[in-house]
Design a protein around this motif. Structure first.
Motif, PDB file in Angstrom:
ATOM      1  N   MET A   1       0.828  -1.205   0.000  1.00 21.91           N
ATOM      2  CA  MET A   1       0.000   0.000   0.000  1.00 21.91           C
ATOM      3  C   MET A   1       0.866   1.261   0.000  1.00 21.91           C
ATOM      4  O   MET A   1       0.483   2.291   0.500  1.00 21.91           O
ATOM      5  N   ASN A   2       2.096   1.139  -0.531  1.00 25.29           N
ATOM      6  CA  ASN A   2       2.992   2.293  -0.545  1.00 25.29           C
ATOM      7  C   ASN A   2       3.132   2.905  -1.931  1.00 25.29           C
ATOM      8  O   ASN A   2       4.033   3.685  -2.186  1.00 25.29           O
ATOM      9  N   LYS A   3       2.226   2.511  -2.839  1.00 23.69           N
ATOM     10  CA  LYS A   3       2.232   3.117  -4.173  1.00 23.69           C
ATOM     11  C   LYS A   3       0.829   3.039  -4.769  1.00 23.69           C
ATOM     12  O   LYS A   3      -0.044   2.317  -4.280  1.00 23.69           O
ATOM     13  N   ILE A   4       0.616   3.792  -5.846  1.00 24.96           N
ATOM     14  CA  ILE A   4      -0.675   3.787  -6.532  1.00 24.96           C
ATOM     15  C   ILE A   4      -0.875   2.441  -7.224  1.00 24.96           C
ATOM     16  O   ILE A   4      -0.014   1.975  -7.970  1.00 24.96           O
ATOM     17  N   ASP A   5      -2.019   1.817  -6.971  1.00 24.43           N
ATOM     18  CA  ASP A   5      -2.359   0.548  -7.619  1.00 24.43           C
ATOM     19  C   ASP A   5      -3.323   0.723  -8.783  1.00 24.43           C
ATOM     20  O   ASP A   5      -3.325  -0.091  -9.705  1.00 24.43           O
ATOM     21  N   ALA A   6      -4.163   1.759  -8.728  1.00 26.13           N
ATOM     22  CA  ALA A   6      -5.160   1.944  -9.787  1.00 26.13           C
ATOM     23  C   ALA A   6      -5.506   3.413  -9.941  1.00 26.13           C
ATOM     24  O   ALA A   6      -5.484   4.180  -8.975  1.00 26.13           O
TER      25      ALA A   6
ATOM     26  N   ALA B   1      -7.112   3.709  -0.642  1.00 18.58           N
ATOM     27  CA  ALA B   1      -6.085   4.745  -0.462  1.00 18.58           C
ATOM     28  C   ALA B   1      -4.995   4.647  -1.525  1.00 18.58           C
ATOM     29  O   ALA B   1      -4.242   5.601  -1.729  1.00 18.58           O
ATOM     30  N   ALA B   2      -4.921   3.499  -2.205  1.00 13.32           N
ATOM     31  CA  ALA B   2      -3.933   3.312  -3.277  1.00 13.32           C
ATOM     32  C   ALA B   2      -4.545   3.595  -4.641  1.00 13.32           C
ATOM     33  O   ALA B   2      -3.974   3.220  -5.665  1.00 13.32           O
ATOM     34  N   CYS B   3      -5.696   4.274  -4.655  1.00 12.34           N
ATOM     35  CA  CYS B   3      -6.396   4.600  -5.901  1.00 12.34           C
ATOM     36  C   CYS B   3      -6.464   6.111  -6.099  1.00 12.34           C
ATOM     37  O   CYS B   3      -6.576   6.876  -5.137  1.00 12.34           O
ATOM     38  N   VAL B   4      -6.436   6.521  -7.361  1.00 13.05           N
ATOM     39  CA  VAL B   4      -6.573   7.933  -7.726  1.00 13.05           C
ATOM     40  C   VAL B   4      -7.772   8.064  -8.650  1.00 13.05           C
ATOM     41  O   VAL B   4      -7.842   7.388  -9.679  1.00 13.05           O
ATOM     42  N   LYS B   5      -8.709   8.921  -8.286  1.00 16.91           N
ATOM     43  CA  LYS B   5      -9.850   9.215  -9.149  1.00 16.91           C
ATOM     44  C   LYS B   5      -9.551  10.521  -9.895  1.00 16.91           C
ATOM     45  O   LYS B   5      -9.190  11.534  -9.293  1.00 16.91           O
ATOM     46  N   VAL B   6      -9.705  10.499 -11.217  1.00 16.74           N
ATOM     47  CA  VAL B   6      -9.399  11.664 -12.055  1.00 16.74           C
ATOM     48  C   VAL B   6     -10.663  12.059 -12.809  1.00 16.74           C
ATOM     49  O   VAL B   6     -11.265  11.243 -13.503  1.00 16.74           O
ATOM     50  N   ASP B   7     -11.054  13.328 -12.681  1.00 18.37           N
ATOM     51  CA  ASP B   7     -12.328  13.762 -13.259  1.00 18.37           C
ATOM     52  C   ASP B   7     -12.308  15.264 -13.519  1.00 18.37           C
ATOM     53  O   ASP B   7     -11.619  16.010 -12.823  1.00 18.37           O
TER      54      ASP B   7
ATOM     55  N   GLN C   1       3.523  11.014  -9.286  1.00 20.45           N
ATOM     56  CA  GLN C   1       4.787  10.782  -8.580  1.00 20.45           C
ATOM     57  C   GLN C   1       4.730  11.370  -7.172  1.00 20.45           C
ATOM     58  O   GLN C   1       5.237  10.761  -6.217  1.00 20.45           O
ATOM     59  N   LEU C   2       4.084  12.524  -7.040  1.00 16.53           N
ATOM     60  CA  LEU C   2       3.945  13.145  -5.732  1.00 16.53           C
ATOM     61  C   LEU C   2       3.057  12.301  -4.817  1.00 16.53           C
ATOM     62  O   LEU C   2       3.372  12.100  -3.632  1.00 16.53           O
ATOM     63  N   ILE C   3       1.945  11.797  -5.359  1.00 14.01           N
ATOM     64  CA  ILE C   3       1.073  10.928  -4.563  1.00 14.01           C
ATOM     65  C   ILE C   3       1.821   9.662  -4.145  1.00 14.01           C
ATOM     66  O   ILE C   3       1.706   9.204  -3.001  1.00 14.01           O
ATOM     67  N   ASN C   4       2.592   9.086  -5.056  1.00 12.65           N
ATOM     68  CA  ASN C   4       3.381   7.906  -4.703  1.00 12.65           C
ATOM     69  C   ASN C   4       4.341   8.196  -3.545  1.00 12.65           C
ATOM     70  O   ASN C   4       4.498   7.374  -2.634  1.00 12.65           O
ATOM     71  N   SER C   5       4.959   9.361  -3.581  1.00 12.37           N
ATOM     72  CA  SER C   5       5.892   9.703  -2.495  1.00 12.37           C
ATOM     73  C   SER C   5       5.146   9.886  -1.165  1.00 12.37           C
ATOM     74  O   SER C   5       5.665   9.504  -0.110  1.00 12.37           O
ATOM     75  N   ARG C   6       3.937  10.417  -1.236  1.00 14.52           N
ATOM     76  CA  ARG C   6       3.135  10.590  -0.014  1.00 14.52           C
ATOM     77  C   ARG C   6       2.674   9.234   0.522  1.00 14.52           C
ATOM     78  O   ARG C   6       2.676   9.006   1.743  1.00 14.52           O
ATOM     79  N   LEU C   7       2.283   8.334  -0.364  1.00 15.42           N
ATOM     80  CA  LEU C   7       1.901   6.983   0.062  1.00 15.42           C
ATOM     81  C   LEU C   7       3.082   6.266   0.710  1.00 15.42           C
ATOM     82  O   LEU C   7       2.933   5.566   1.710  1.00 15.42           O
ATOM     83  N   ALA C   8       4.271   6.446   0.136  1.00 14.22           N
ATOM     84  CA  ALA C   8       5.465   5.809   0.665  1.00 14.22           C
ATOM     85  C   ALA C   8       5.780   6.298   2.076  1.00 14.22           C
ATOM     86  O   ALA C   8       6.383   5.560   2.890  1.00 14.22           O
ATOM     87  N   ARG C   9       5.367   7.529   2.377  1.00 12.34           N
ATOM     88  CA  ARG C   9       5.571   8.083   3.727  1.00 12.34           C
ATOM     89  C   ARG C   9       4.442   7.712   4.687  1.00 12.34           C
ATOM     90  O   ARG C   9       4.427   8.151   5.826  1.00 12.34           O
ATOM     91  N   GLY C  10       3.488   6.924   4.186  1.00 13.24           N
ATOM     92  CA  GLY C  10       2.390   6.492   5.032  1.00 13.24           C
ATOM     93  C   GLY C  10       1.193   7.415   5.028  1.00 13.24           C
ATOM     94  O   GLY C  10       0.257   7.227   5.805  1.00 13.24           O
ATOM     95  N   GLU C  11       1.208   8.447   4.161  1.00  3.24           N
ATOM     96  CA  GLU C  11       0.067   9.357   4.095  1.00  3.24           C
ATOM     97  C   GLU C  11      -1.102   8.709   3.368  1.00  3.24           C
ATOM     98  O   GLU C  11      -0.924   7.819   2.528  1.00  3.24           O
ATOM     99  N   ARG C  12      -2.301   9.156   3.682  1.00  5.30           N
ATOM    100  CA  ARG C  12      -3.508   8.665   3.049  1.00  5.30           C
ATOM    101  C   ARG C  12      -4.354   9.849   2.578  1.00  5.30           C
ATOM    102  O   ARG C  12      -4.192  10.968   3.069  1.00  5.30           O
TER     103      ARG C  12
END
Length: 269
Positions: free
Chosen positions: A1-6, A179-185, A257-268
């Motif tokens: 759960m430390n990177k974007i999955d979808a 939390a590993a998902c990004v919705k784009v709209d 890439q920024l979201i991935n770095s935030r996930l890697a730091r444990g942010e949600r």
């Protein structure tokens, strides 16, 4: 759960149909054909992102539309009226959507980057399944074929701004954490959908409903017009709660890439 999955992508205004033109023009035509009742393109855009039956009902509740409707028909728009406009809308939209199925410039490059990072590509739309069944194969022929497609009328619970279409993507794609998902709209209800689903939500400003222009119309604007339109679109999406906003899907890689770095730091989200 430390990177974007979808990534769950909207369709019109986000990946295809620069300016989200196909749905708005058809709302105007459907009202005219069904009841000889005029609405403006600006009015048609107000509820954009909702399922199309709900969109028509929401249009009928706009103060400007309701006032004219009551003047013409003596009472507010009923659900039966909405049904008739929706039945008129459907074949018109099925024909029109094919004309606007081409991917927006740079979208396929961004999606290719996502796939290179093992990110699954989901999608959902305010379009009903009957329209998506027409749009999806044409878009595929033009190079866009997401891993999952969910239409606005497929789920009993409803559509935007509820979380259900986004969460159905999670279900079908087998993703373990929202939390590993990004919705784009490009629409406010679409941003709210992502937030309600517990996802990172990224707004698309210039190519979407907020500006509401074709690429040629946008290019014809002067710098001051572009600045004002862009600021208004960004403001609306941020006010809806978007974590980030970009001009177009082509610009999303640094945000990912920024979201991935935030996930890697444990942010949600």
């Amino acid at each position: 759960m430390n990177k974007i999955d979808a990534v769950i992508l909207d369709w019109a205004g986000t990946v295809v149909d620069y300016g989200s033109v196909a749905p708005t023009t058809i709302f105007v035509e459907a009202f005219s054909q069904a009841f000889d009742f005029p609405i403006t393109l600006a009015e048609a855009r107000v509820p954009m992102g909702m399922g199309k039956w709900d969109h028509i009902r929401a249009l009928g509740k706009l103060d400007s539309v309701n006032t004219r409707w009551v003047e013409q028909f003596g009472q507010p728009m009923s659900n039966e009226n909405v049904d008739l406009i929706y039945r008129t809308f459907m074949p018109l939209q099925q024909a029109k959507v094919v004309e606007h199925a081409a991917p927006i410039k740079g979208a396929l490059t961004a999606i290719a980057w996502m796939k290179s990072k093992d990110i699954k590509i989901g999608s959902c739309s305010g379009y009903p399944k009957a329209v998506m069944d027409v749009l999806v194969p044409v878009a595929a022929d033009l190079g866009y074929a997401p891993d999952c497609v969910v239409a606005s009328d497929e789920l009993a619970a409803g559509s935007r701004p509820g979380p259900w279409m986004a969460l159905e993507n999670v279900n079908r794609l087998g993703i373990k954490s929202v939390a590993a998902c990004v919705k784009v709209d490009d629409s406010v209800p679409g941003i709210e959908e992502g937030l309600n689903a517990g996802m990172w939500s990224v707004g698309i400003a210039v190519t979407g409903n907020g500006v509401g222009m074709t690429e040629s119309e946008w290019q014809a604007c002067d710098d001051q017009q572009r600045k004002l339109l862009t600021e208004a679109a960004y403001d609306a999406l941020y006010e809806a709660g978007a974590h980030y906003v970009v001009d177009a899907l082509a610009d999303i890689v640094p945000v990912m890439q920024l979201i991935n770095s935030r996930l890697a730091r444990g942010e949600r989200p």
